[in-house]
Design a protein around this motif. Structure first.
Motif, PDB file in Angstrom:
ATOM      1  N   LYS A 195      33.566 -30.120  23.096  1.00  0.00           N
ATOM      2  CA  LYS A 195      32.792 -30.869  24.086  1.00  0.00           C
ATOM      3  C   LYS A 195      31.354 -30.963  23.601  1.00  0.00           C
ATOM      4  O   LYS A 195      30.857 -30.085  22.910  1.00  0.00           O
ATOM      5  N   GLY A 196      30.679 -32.055  23.944  1.00  0.00           N
ATOM      6  CA  GLY A 196      29.252 -32.186  23.655  1.00  0.00           C
ATOM      7  C   GLY A 196      28.930 -32.825  22.326  1.00  0.00           C
ATOM      8  O   GLY A 196      29.776 -33.459  21.690  1.00  0.00           O
ATOM      9  N   SER A 197      27.692 -32.622  21.922  1.00  0.00           N
ATOM     10  CA  SER A 197      27.155 -33.218  20.705  1.00  0.00           C
ATOM     11  C   SER A 197      26.225 -32.210  20.038  1.00  0.00           C
ATOM     12  O   SER A 197      25.395 -31.587  20.718  1.00  0.00           O
ATOM     13  N   PHE A 198      26.359 -32.060  18.728  1.00  0.00           N
ATOM     14  CA  PHE A 198      25.598 -31.064  17.980  1.00  0.00           C
ATOM     15  C   PHE A 198      25.051 -31.660  16.686  1.00  0.00           C
ATOM     16  O   PHE A 198      25.755 -32.405  16.010  1.00  0.00           O
ATOM     17  N   GLU A 199      23.815 -31.303  16.357  1.00  0.00           N
ATOM     18  CA  GLU A 199      23.304 -31.567  15.018  1.00  0.00           C
ATOM     19  C   GLU A 199      23.651 -30.324  14.206  1.00  0.00           C
ATOM     20  O   GLU A 199      23.168 -29.224  14.498  1.00  0.00           O
ATOM     21  N   ASP A 248      22.735 -30.219   3.965  1.00  0.00           N
ATOM     22  CA  ASP A 248      23.189 -31.399   4.701  1.00  0.00           C
ATOM     23  C   ASP A 248      23.048 -31.212   6.211  1.00  0.00           C
ATOM     24  O   ASP A 248      23.165 -30.096   6.724  1.00  0.00           O
ATOM     25  N   LYS A 249      22.829 -32.341   6.914  1.00  0.00           N
ATOM     26  CA  LYS A 249      22.797 -32.361   8.379  1.00  0.00           C
ATOM     27  C   LYS A 249      23.595 -33.566   8.844  1.00  0.00           C
ATOM     28  O   LYS A 249      23.553 -34.623   8.231  1.00  0.00           O
ATOM     29  N   LYS A 250      24.311 -33.364   9.962  1.00  0.00           N
ATOM     30  CA  LYS A 250      25.092 -34.464  10.523  1.00  0.00           C
ATOM     31  C   LYS A 250      25.287 -34.209  12.008  1.00  0.00           C
ATOM     32  O   LYS A 250      25.437 -33.063  12.429  1.00  0.00           O
ATOM     33  N   ILE A 251      25.304 -35.277  12.788  1.00  0.00           N
ATOM     34  CA  ILE A 251      25.594 -35.156  14.212  1.00  0.00           C
ATOM     35  C   ILE A 251      27.102 -35.240  14.398  1.00  0.00           C
ATOM     36  O   ILE A 251      27.744 -36.185  13.933  1.00  0.00           O
ATOM     37  N   LEU A 252      27.658 -34.220  15.050  1.00  0.00           N
ATOM     38  CA  LEU A 252      29.088 -34.161  15.322  1.00  0.00           C
ATOM     39  C   LEU A 252      29.305 -34.155  16.831  1.00  0.00           C
ATOM     40  O   LEU A 252      28.521 -33.567  17.577  1.00  0.00           O
ATOM     41  N   THR A 253      30.368 -34.833  17.265  1.00  0.00           N
ATOM     42  CA  THR A 253      30.693 -34.940  18.685  1.00  0.00           C
ATOM     43  C   THR A 253      32.145 -34.512  18.914  1.00  0.00           C
ATOM     44  O   THR A 253      32.859 -34.176  17.965  1.00  0.00           O
TER      45      THR A 253
END
Length: 116
Positions: free
Chosen positions: A65-69, A75-80
């Motif tokens: 659940k939710g959204s995380f950087e 490396d960085k990525k937004i995962l949902t």
């Protein structure tokens, strides 16, 4: 329920396990484990942080659940919801919660430090 009582438990009801408040908008439940494997739920309030860290364990994390950087090494990525990240042994990683969420973490071997 004491964390030690979870060793080798095969049928686990979520309501039987209390959340452990880690502070700063983060809490966790150790759902089950043995010496080789551990599954942990980690709940985050919006804007809470899973600080950068590394460990010798292999880790797979499922965004339930939710959204995380997510930071993984350089490396960085937004995962949902529905996404996954894999943290290899000793690779620095961490998260910033962008939208209140829940991670399901799996570790190999189990995290002895979580049981203290």
């Amino acid at each position: 329920m004491n964390f030690k009582d979870l060793t080798n438990k095969t049928l686990i009801a979520d309501n039987d396990i209390d959340w452990e408040d880690l502070g700063a908008g983060v809490k966790r439940k150790i759902m089950s484990y043995d010496e080789n494997l551990m599954l942990v739920k980690v709940a985050f309030e919006k804007d809470s942080i899973g600080a950068l860290h590394h460990h010798p364990h292999l880790q797979l994390s499922y965004v339930a659940k939710g959204s995380f950087e997510v930071s993984m090494g350089d490396d960085k990525k937004i995962l949902t919801e529905g996404d996954v990240f894999f943290a290899p042994t000793m690779v620095t990683h961490g998260v910033v919660c962008l939208e209140a969420g829940l991670l399901i973490d799996v570790f190999n071997p189990h995290r002895e430090d979580f049981l203290k």
